[in-house]
Design an enzyme around this catalytic site. Structure first.
Site, PDB file in Angstrom:
ATOM      1  N   ASP A   9      67.215  72.100 -28.877  1.00 19.06           N
ATOM      2  CA  ASP A   9      66.889  73.531 -27.726  1.00 19.06           C
ATOM      3  C   ASP A   9      68.365  74.341 -28.582  1.00 19.06           C
ATOM      4  OD1 ASP A   9      64.561  72.142 -27.714  1.00 19.06           O
ATOM      5  OD2 ASP A   9      64.850  72.452 -25.317  1.00 19.06           O
ATOM      6  N   HIS A  56      53.131  77.598 -19.778  1.00 18.28           N
ATOM      7  CA  HIS A  56      52.996  76.668 -19.900  1.00 18.28           C
ATOM      8  C   HIS A  56      53.502  76.032 -17.871  1.00 18.28           C
ATOM      9  CE1 HIS A  56      55.647  73.100 -20.512  1.00 18.28           C
ATOM     10  NE2 HIS A  56      55.172  72.917 -21.599  1.00 18.28           N
ATOM     11  N   HIS A  69      60.684  80.334 -20.792  1.00 22.28           N
ATOM     12  CA  HIS A  69      60.897  80.446 -21.299  1.00 22.28           C
ATOM     13  C   HIS A  69      60.890  79.939 -23.096  1.00 22.28           C
ATOM     14  CE1 HIS A  69      60.838  76.142 -19.531  1.00 22.28           C
ATOM     15  NE2 HIS A  69      61.534  75.954 -21.427  1.00 22.28           N
ATOM     16  N   LYS A  95      58.380  71.192 -28.827  1.00 24.41           N
ATOM     17  CA  LYS A  95      57.539  69.969 -28.459  1.00 24.41           C
ATOM     18  C   LYS A  95      57.480  70.771 -27.852  1.00 24.41           C
ATOM     19  CE  LYS A  95      62.210  69.838 -26.654  1.00 24.41           C
ATOM     20  NZ  LYS A  95      62.318  70.435 -25.328  1.00 24.41           N
ATOM     21  N   GLU A 102      54.728  68.484 -19.842  1.00 23.13           N
ATOM     22  CA  GLU A 102      55.983  68.745 -20.001  1.00 23.13           C
ATOM     23  C   GLU A 102      57.159  67.682 -20.340  1.00 23.13           C
ATOM     24  OE1 GLU A 102      59.275  70.068 -20.826  1.00 23.13           O
ATOM     25  OE2 GLU A 102      59.809  71.651 -18.572  1.00 23.13           O
ATOM     26  N   CYS A 139      66.488  67.720 -21.920  1.00 26.51           N
ATOM     27  CA  CYS A 139      66.034  67.075 -23.724  1.00 26.51           C
ATOM     28  C   CYS A 139      67.465  66.345 -24.498  1.00 26.51           C
ATOM     29  CB  CYS A 139      65.604  68.637 -24.496  1.00 26.51           C
ATOM     30  SG  CYS A 139      64.888  68.359 -25.992  1.00 26.51           S
TER      31      CYS A 139
HETATM   32  C1  VGL Z   1      64.635  71.912 -21.517  1.00 22.13           C
HETATM   33  C2  VGL Z   1      64.958  73.084 -19.360  1.00 22.13           C
HETATM   34  C3  VGL Z   1      63.187  73.537 -19.533  1.00 22.13           C
HETATM   35  C4  VGL Z   1      65.234  71.206 -22.485  1.00 22.13           C
HETATM   36  C5  VGL Z   1      63.337  72.661 -21.946  1.00 22.13           C
HETATM   37  O1  VGL Z   1      65.545  71.045 -23.424  1.00 22.13           O
HETATM   38  O2  VGL Z   1      66.757  70.529 -22.016  1.00 22.13           O
HETATM   39  N1  VGL Z   1      65.377  72.737 -20.156  1.00 22.13           N
HETATM   40  N2  VGL Z   1      62.855  73.099 -20.641  1.00 22.13           N
HETATM   41 ZN    ZN Z   2      60.567  74.360 -22.144  1.00 21.90          ZN
END
Ligand code: VGL
Ligand code: ZN
Length: 184
Positions: A9, A56, A69, A95, A102, A139
């Site tokens: 990410d 989402h 996001h 993903k 989630e 993540c």
């Molecule tokens: C994540 C917040 C929202 C991450 C993903 O990948 O850490 N954090 N979506």
């Molecule tokens: Zn996310």
């Protein structure tokens, strides 16, 4: 021992100026870029991308905790330009694509051919995985834990991490260490 680097990410919405801007994010990108330059293509580099539909479930409008996001097709969901030279389609895994689920872990992320990260790591004969990226508490943590459970040796590179919350980041590292993740 076969090794792989997993970059989590490092996407514009998680970087300074993005909708879910994280601490230490641009430093993480710079350190990751330096790492990948030193690597010179020797170890395979796999990229995980948060990749959400506009509706989402993790978004505030849907009752979730996060601002919108990494919506598919937007700049916010793209990997930082400095890392693009290292990106290949086969080793890029999305993903969070299901609006109802989630998915912090990149372990079950899928590439364009439908292969999961886990599957491709196996095909590459990987034993050791270096994990870098954003966010430590979400993540990065969930991906590292899933890799560990699947039997990989996992090292998280501290200089290459970004976080939602500095305190959360600080607390996560010793927890991961206790679980068996090496912190370097
Ligand atoms: C994540 C917040 C929202 C991450 C993903 O990948 O850490 N954090 N979506
Ligand atoms: Zn996310």
């Amino acid at each position: 021992m076969e090794k792989a680097i997993v970059v989590v990410d490092e996407l514009y919405d998680f970087l300074t100026g993005g909708s879910l801007a994280c601490g230490h994010s641009l430093e993480a990108v710079a350190a990751t870029k330096a790492l990948l330059e030193r690597n010179k293509g020797r170890i395979p580099v796999l990229f995980i991308c948060d990749h959400h539909p506009a509706n989402h479930c993790s978004f505030v409008e849907q009752g979730g905790p996060w601002p919108p996001h990494c919506v598919a097709g937007t700049r916010g969901g793209e990997i930082h330009d400095d890392l693009k030279p290292f990106v290949t389609e086969e080793l890029t895994f999305n993903k969070g694509c299901n609006p109802a689920v989630e998915q912090y872990s990149g372990f079950e992320g899928r590439n364009a051919a439908g292969q999961s990260l886990a599957e491709v790591l196996q095909l590459l004969g990987t034993e050791v995985v270096y994990v870098v990226g954003i966010a430590t508490e979400y993540c990065v943590r969930n991906t590292a834990e899933d890799l560990l459970k699947a039997g990989f040796k996992v090292t998280v590179l501290e200089d290459c991490l970004g976080w939602v919350d500095a305190e959360g980041h600080k607390n996560t590292l010793p927890e991961l260490s206790r679980e068996g993740v090496r912190i370097k």
